[in-house]
Design a protein around this motif. Structure first.
Motif, mmCIF file in Angstrom:
data_model
loop_
_atom_site.group_PDB
_atom_site.id
_atom_site.type_symbol
_atom_site.label_atom_id
_atom_site.label_comp_id
_atom_site.label_asym_id
_atom_site.label_seq_id
_atom_site.Cartn_x
_atom_site.Cartn_y
_atom_site.Cartn_z
ATOM 1 N N UNK A 67 14.507 4.988 2.423
ATOM 2 C CA UNK A 67 13.298 3.367 1.522
ATOM 3 C C UNK A 67 13.105 3.651 0.403
ATOM 4 N N UNK A 68 13.021 2.467 -0.456
ATOM 5 C CA UNK A 68 11.859 2.258 -1.683
ATOM 6 C C UNK A 68 11.476 1.269 -1.566
ATOM 7 N N UNK A 69 10.425 1.105 -2.136
ATOM 8 C CA UNK A 69 9.345 -0.190 -2.517
ATOM 9 C C UNK A 69 10.153 -0.492 -3.751
ATOM 10 N N UNK A 70 10.116 -2.387 -3.021
ATOM 11 C CA UNK A 70 10.989 -3.203 -3.811
ATOM 12 C C UNK A 70 10.766 -4.489 -3.796
ATOM 13 N N UNK B 249 5.859 -6.144 -2.971
ATOM 14 C CA UNK B 249 6.281 -5.169 -2.082
ATOM 15 C C UNK B 249 6.537 -5.269 -0.765
ATOM 16 N N UNK C 161 12.636 -1.371 1.450
ATOM 17 C CA UNK C 161 13.791 -1.850 0.949
ATOM 18 C C UNK C 161 15.333 -0.311 1.809
ATOM 19 N N UNK D 272 0.516 -1.274 -0.281
ATOM 20 C CA UNK D 272 -0.423 0.461 0.272
ATOM 21 C C UNK D 272 0.935 1.584 -0.037
ATOM 22 N N UNK D 273 2.127 1.256 -0.241
ATOM 23 C CA UNK D 273 2.850 2.785 0.017
ATOM 24 C C UNK D 273 3.411 2.378 1.349
ATOM 25 N N UNK D 274 5.169 3.687 1.009
ATOM 26 C CA UNK D 274 5.660 3.234 1.948
ATOM 27 C C UNK D 274 5.296 3.531 3.483
#
Lengths: 279, 110
Positions: free
Chosen positions: A53-56, A73, A76, A24-26
């Protein structure tokens, strides 16, 4: 008191404060920066390049995406390819009652698979911290898994109670900063050695369960569980310092990972659940 | 509602010579913008182009075709890119007499 389990296998306290699934996103997890005045040049050096951070979806060069434990996701945290580089993800909230709380997560960690070798000694450590304040004290419980130091496997959980050194920032006298994620001052938890499921090549990763208990009354850790091991944290005193301006009822949670070699290290968080045992 | 996210991928970073920003995963997004903000002091001024690069694995990179024209006399330069797969970064080289301190943002939208 554990009352129920969730569909993703968590066993939270009765009231869920947040339950973040990175499909659902960060969901409020962001990068960390130290305090500054007037210019970013005033940051303490250690705070200048904490990676965000990022979504991986966990892409691997040889097998493609492995996704997250409960979806596509994960959050990360990726260091630079430099020994000592840190990546940090933090979520900031406040508490409404000084009560027991519990954080649960599924995580995995790996170095970047840019070399065709295992790399199990390339990650120095990963950890979790809380940053809390009541009317009297600022308290910062820190736990990390020390994976390896200079190529030597360590594989043990540690805590940190050594109070950080404060530095004045800028010229107004209003801003101070302290760096609490350095490698000094960590102490072993009793019987804190644990071998995690690293797997057999760099692109295979296995998810691990982590549970941390915390009492906001005493500001002490009450539990640490990683997979099948429950550790004694009764002696794991947190960093404690006098209360600071503008931090009342602070309840911050952060994860981080530190590279041990000139190879990127990745910490992936599938989801995070923070629950409370309110009156 | 469409998801969106801003990441600061370089913060008060000194650039000279060869530049490669850290790989950023954005497989969930369908469009992205890079912004490069030049902070003071700066040394040298000349037209510089940075290439948007894409990758199947975050390890092996190629030019996507989009170029970020870095106006070293301006405070802000940008470019936009879409249909980029998962990984994004900027790459390029500054002239020998040029050094810059920069903020680099990537803005993503599902």
């Amino acid at each position: 008191m554990l009352t129920h389990t969730t569909s993703d296998g968590y066993a939270p306290l009765p009231v869920t404060l947040f339950h973040d699934d990175f499909d659902q996103g960060l969901q409020g997890w962001t990068g960390l920066i130290g305090n500054y005045e007037d210019s970013l040049d005033s940051l303490l050096p250690e705070y200048r390049d904490l990676r965000p951070p990022m979504l991986s979806n966990s892409p691997a060069w040889d097998t493609g995406s492995s996704g997250s434990l409960h979806g596509t996701y994960a959050m990360k945290l990726a260091t630079r390819p430099q020994a000592g580089s840190l990546a940090v993800g933090i979520k900031r909230l406040t508490y409404r009652q000084a009560c027991p709380v519990q954080l649960e997560t599924y995580f995995t960690f790996k170095p970047e698979a840019n070399e065709l070798r295992l790399g199990e000694m390339d990650t120095h450590s990963f950890g979790i911290l809380f940053d809390l304040q009541n009317a009297d004290r600022r308290v910062m419980p820190h736990l990390h898994y020390l994976n390896a130091v200079e190529g030597v496997h360590c594989g043990r959980w540690q805590f940190k109670r050594a109070p950080p050194q404060f530095h004045d920032i800028g010229h107004t006298g209003k801003t101070v900063s302290h760096f609490h994620l350095n490698t000094a001052g960590w102490e072993d938890l009793p019987d804190g050695r644990q071998l995690l499921c690293y797997n057999e090549i760099a692109t295979k990763q296995n998810w691990h369960y982590l549970r941390v208990g915390l009492d906001l009354n005493s500001m002490r850790l009450t539990a640490l569980q990683c997979n099948d091991r429950i550790f004694d944290v009764s002696g794991a005193e947190p960093m404690t310092m006098p209360a600071m301006a503008n931090l009342w009822c602070m309840l911050n949670v952060a994860f981080w990972i530190r590279a041990g070699t000139p190879r990127r290290s990745f910490l992936l968080i599938d989801s995070v659940l923070l629950s409370a045992d309110l009156d | 509602m469409r998801q969106s996210h801003t990441a600061v991928i370089e913060r008060n970073t000194s650039w000279s010579g060869r530049i490669e920003t850290e790989p950023y995963e954005a497989g969930w997004a369908s469009e992205a913008m890079f912004f490069v903000r030049i902070l003071e002091p700066r040394t040298g001024s000349a037209p510089v182009s940075l290439a948007v690069q894409i990758s199947p694995d975050g390890i092996h990179w190629c030019n996507e075709g989009t170029v970020l024209p870095l106006d070293t006399a301006a405070a802000l330069s940008w470019c936009r890119v879409s249909q980029f797969g998962t990984w994004l970064r900027l790459a390029g080289r500054l002239p020998r007499d040029m050094s810059l301190k920069v903020m680099v943002y990537i803005q993503l939208k599902a």
